[in-house]
Design an enzyme around this catalytic site. Structure first.
Site, PDB file in Angstrom:
ATOM      1  CB  VAL A  63      -1.008   0.051   1.184  1.00 14.86           C
ATOM      2  CG1 VAL A  63      -2.043  -1.043   1.083  1.00 14.86           C
ATOM      3  CG2 VAL A  63      -0.303   0.061   2.522  1.00 14.86           C
ATOM      4  CB  SER A 141      -3.301   4.420  16.636  1.00 13.95           C
ATOM      5  OG  SER A 141      -2.756   4.146  17.909  1.00 13.95           O
ATOM      6  CE1 TYR A 154       0.896   2.363  14.105  1.00 16.07           C
ATOM      7  CE2 TYR A 154       0.379   3.236  16.284  1.00 16.07           C
ATOM      8  CZ  TYR A 154       0.070   2.414  15.214  1.00 16.07           C
ATOM      9  OH  TYR A 154      -1.073   1.637  15.255  1.00 16.07           O
ATOM     10  CE  LYS A 158      -2.035   3.639  12.595  1.00 19.35           C
ATOM     11  NZ  LYS A 158      -2.753   3.011  11.453  1.00 19.35           N
ATOM     12  CB  ILE A 187      -6.357  -4.277  19.415  1.00 17.29           C
ATOM     13  CG1 ILE A 187      -7.062  -2.909  19.490  1.00 17.29           C
ATOM     14  CG2 ILE A 187      -7.315  -5.375  18.954  1.00 17.29           C
ATOM     15  CD1 ILE A 187      -8.235  -2.799  20.446  1.00 17.29           C
TER      16      ILE A 187
END
Ligand code: NAP
Length: 246
Positions: A63, A141, A154, A158, A187
């Site tokens: 992606v 996130s 990250y 996000k 998660i």
């Protein structure tokens, strides 16, 4: 219900993406799942979806590549004729404190998590606009909302996904295409499995519900946002985090 709906789920082969694929299939949707390199996991997910009676096909595609995502979307549109739902879920982490985080770690995390979502939306938005319907769901996130030591790359990606979500919501609203973000907390997936016991213990101490979430608990919200029941919700960021960030 998602009967007669066709969905693309990036990173649909494992973890949260797989749970979303199964939830969608259980509600009657057909699923095109995009995976990065783990063909076995993708085939396993396709087999599970087929066992549930759903049409499911897997597409290998990075992606973070404009060309690969363009080709994958073209092929998916050939195979499925139309797409109603896009879930931008593919993501990676490359954690490290700023002191040690190099350019490659920063850039690759942005390219996969943020640019990957932009590319997928870019290749699909005119299709959705022409059909005057569509649901785009981006997986962000809580790290993008709160910041998190060791995740400069990250958190930035996000947070960027949230900006992208709000802009896409405003640009496409006139054509009845909604765009929302889900911000999961901790998660239980391969992504969090690799964290040290100490990090997990610290995280658990911060979660009011005192446990990690399950991919299925994120998938339930994705299915709602993908359905006709969410028709008046757009540009929102909804947390599934056990109260981690209140
Ligand atoms: P995961 O179990 O590691 O699965 C990641 C998925 O993304 C896999 O299907 C993987 O395919 C795919 N992927 C990775 N890089 C890709 C690329 N360049 N091109 C195409 N596909 C790619 O992750 P997860 O925990 O389910 O996370 C799913 C999403 O939720 C991510 O966006 C993540 O940032 C977000 N999230 C997760 C948590 C958590 O606690 N787990 C919390 C907040 C947000 P391959 O296996 O083929 O590589």
């Amino acid at each position: 219900m998602l009967s007669n709906k066709n969905a693309i789920i990036t990173g649909g082969s494992r973890g949260i993406g797989r749970a979303i694929a199964k939830e969608f299939a259980s509600k009657g949707a057909s699923v095109a799942l995009i995976y990065g390199g783990n063909k076995e996991a993708a085939q396993e997910t396709v087999a599970e979806l087929e066992k549930m009676g759903a049409k499911a096909l897997a597409y290998q595609c990075d992606v973070s590549s404009f060309e690969e995502t363009k080709k994958a979307v073209e092929k998916i549109l050939e195979d499925f004729s139309h797409i109603d739902i896009l879930v931008n879920n593919a993501g990676i982490t490359k954690d490290g404190l700023l002191l040690t985080m190099d350019d490659e770690s920063f850039t690759s995390v942005l390219d996969t998590n943020l640019k990957g979502s932009f590319y997928m939306i870019k290749h699909l938005y005119s299709h959705m606009m022409r059909r005057r319907q569509g649901r785009i769901i981006n997986i962000s996130s809580v790290s993008g909302l709160m910041g998190n030591p060791g995740q400069a790359n990250y958190s930035s990606a996000k947070a960027g996904v949230i900006g992208l979500t709000k802009t896409v919501a405003k640009e496409l609203a006139g054509r009845n295409v909604t765009c929302n973000a889900i911000a999961p907390g901790f998660i239980e997936t391969d992504m969090t499995e690799s964290l040290s016991d100490k990090v997990k213990e610290t995280a658990l101490g911060l979660i009011p519900l005192k446990r990690m979430g399950k991919p299925e608990e994120v998938a339930k919200l994705a299915a709602f946002l993908a359905s006709d029941d969410s028709s008046y919700i757009t540009g929102q960021v909804i947390k599934v985090d056990g109260g981690l960030y209140i």
